[in-house]
Design an enzyme around this catalytic site. Structure first.
Site, mmCIF file in Angstrom:
data_model
loop_
_atom_site.group_PDB
_atom_site.id
_atom_site.type_symbol
_atom_site.label_atom_id
_atom_site.label_comp_id
_atom_site.label_asym_id
_atom_site.label_seq_id
_atom_site.Cartn_x
_atom_site.Cartn_y
_atom_site.Cartn_z
ATOM 1 C CG ASP A 144 -1.718 -1.238 1.415
ATOM 2 O OD1 ASP A 144 -1.147 -2.339 1.278
ATOM 3 O OD2 ASP A 144 -2.914 -1.137 1.725
ATOM 4 C CD GLU A 169 -7.203 0.788 0.703
ATOM 5 O OE1 GLU A 169 -8.367 0.752 0.285
ATOM 6 O OE2 GLU A 169 -6.890 0.582 1.883
ATOM 7 C CG ASN A 170 -4.112 3.441 2.458
ATOM 8 O OD1 ASN A 170 -3.808 2.264 2.595
ATOM 9 N ND2 ASN A 170 -5.212 3.954 2.977
ATOM 10 C CG ASN A 206 -10.255 -0.507 3.874
ATOM 11 O OD1 ASN A 206 -9.153 -0.845 3.417
ATOM 12 N ND2 ASN A 206 -10.356 0.269 4.927
ATOM 13 C CG HIS A 207 -9.396 3.611 2.825
ATOM 14 N ND1 HIS A 207 -10.421 3.932 3.681
ATOM 15 C CD2 HIS A 207 -8.344 3.264 3.625
ATOM 16 C CE1 HIS A 207 -10.027 3.800 4.934
ATOM 17 N NE2 HIS A 207 -8.761 3.391 4.928
ATOM 18 C CG HIS A 253 -7.187 -4.225 0.854
ATOM 19 N ND1 HIS A 253 -5.961 -3.633 0.629
ATOM 20 C CD2 HIS A 253 -7.829 -3.425 1.740
ATOM 21 C CE1 HIS A 253 -5.871 -2.523 1.334
ATOM 22 N NE2 HIS A 253 -6.994 -2.374 2.027
ATOM 23 C CG HIS A 313 -6.354 -3.730 5.400
ATOM 24 N ND1 HIS A 313 -6.919 -2.476 5.241
ATOM 25 C CD2 HIS A 313 -6.727 -4.147 6.642
ATOM 26 C CE1 HIS A 313 -7.611 -2.162 6.328
ATOM 27 N NE2 HIS A 313 -7.504 -3.139 7.202
ATOM 28 C CG HIS A 367 -0.525 0.122 5.868
ATOM 29 N ND1 HIS A 367 -0.601 1.499 5.817
ATOM 30 C CD2 HIS A 367 -1.490 -0.312 5.016
ATOM 31 C CE1 HIS A 367 -1.563 1.870 4.998
ATOM 32 N NE2 HIS A 367 -2.116 0.767 4.497
#
Length: 257
Positions: free
Chosen positions: A10, A41-42, A68-69, A150, A175, A177
């Site tokens: 990520d 996603e982050n 999820n983001h 994820h 997810h 990290h």
């Protein structure tokens, strides 16, 4: 023939983006990488903008996966349908825009990339990732299949790896990290790693200022995410895939600081 696939953890915020831009292509050249998947996603902290997606692509990614983001930046809905190299979790509701799976050409070799999200402690209202994977594996033909799962729970990631063993080339988790040290090849030939880790500041809590995370755990209001200054890391894994079998022969964790 062996193909070397790079999966990158990520990317967190502007520091992670800059570190990716600086280091991804040198790693690809050094390791003779054929295909690269980056979880993005982050990139905004929570979500991904068009500009950030293009930067990840220009840095060397063939596919950008989400989690999820995925819809943390609502403007992503404006371009997700028309951008096949960005994948959101395939087991999101069918009402969500975008694609969860794609088949990409690599000089005559076809690679399926499937993005899934876990339900244990994360996306309880998503469809079952196990049965959704079954469905997508029946669609189209590909010599290699890669899965970015994820998910929060290590048990869910491990279980899906065993469930898909021998049917996909490689499965890795994103997810948390935080990288895991359990790289392995499952009995039927699927390469596996529970979590890649992240691309972002080293001295942080999951990419953000440590004091913000501490404040949250103390019950305070940490405020808008801030990213620490200082050195960064790019945590990833290389999966060696055999074109004769479509399966994995080796997994190597990589940490670029």
């Amino acid at each position: 023939m062996l193909y070397y696939i790079l999966a990158v953890g990520d990317v967190v915020g502007e520091p992670g983006l800059r570190h990716l831009e600086k280091n991804l292509r040198p790693v690809q050249k050094l390791k003779n990488i054929s295909f690269t998947v980056v979880n993005g996603e982050n990139a905004s902290g929570v979500g991904l903008t068009r500009d950030q997606a293009e930067r990840i692509r220009d840095a060397g990614a063939d596919v950008v996966t989400l989690g999820n983001h995925a819809f943390g930046k609502i403007q992503i809905s404006d371009f997700l349908d028309d951008t096949p190299w960005i994948l959101r979790p395939a087991n999101y509701t069918g009402r969500a825009p975008g694609h969860g799976c794609g088949i990409f050409d690599l000089g005559g070799v076809s690679i399926r990339v499937l993005n899934l999200i876990g339900r244990c402690g994360l996306a309880w209202n998503a469809d079952n990732p196990f049965t959704v994977a079954d469905r997508f594996l029946k669609e189209g033909n590909a010599q290699f299949t890669l899965v970015d799962f994820h998910a929060e729970a290590t048990s869910e990631k491990l279980a899906l790896g065993y469930y898909l063993d021998g049917r996909v080339s490689a499965l890795w988790g994103t997810h948390t990290h935080v990288p895991t040290a359990d790289e392995q090849i499952y009995p039927k030939g699927t390469g596996y790693l529970t979590d890649l880790g992240m691309t972002g500041p080293i001295h942080s809590v999951l990419g953000i200022e440590p004091w913000q995370s501490v404040e949250g755990f103390l019950g305070g209001l940490p405020g808008r995410y801030k990213y620490p200054e200082g050195p960064c890391k790019m945590q990833c894994a290389i999966f060696s895939l055999d074109s004769e079998t479509g399966l994995c022969t080796a997994v190597e964790r990589v940490d670029i600081r």
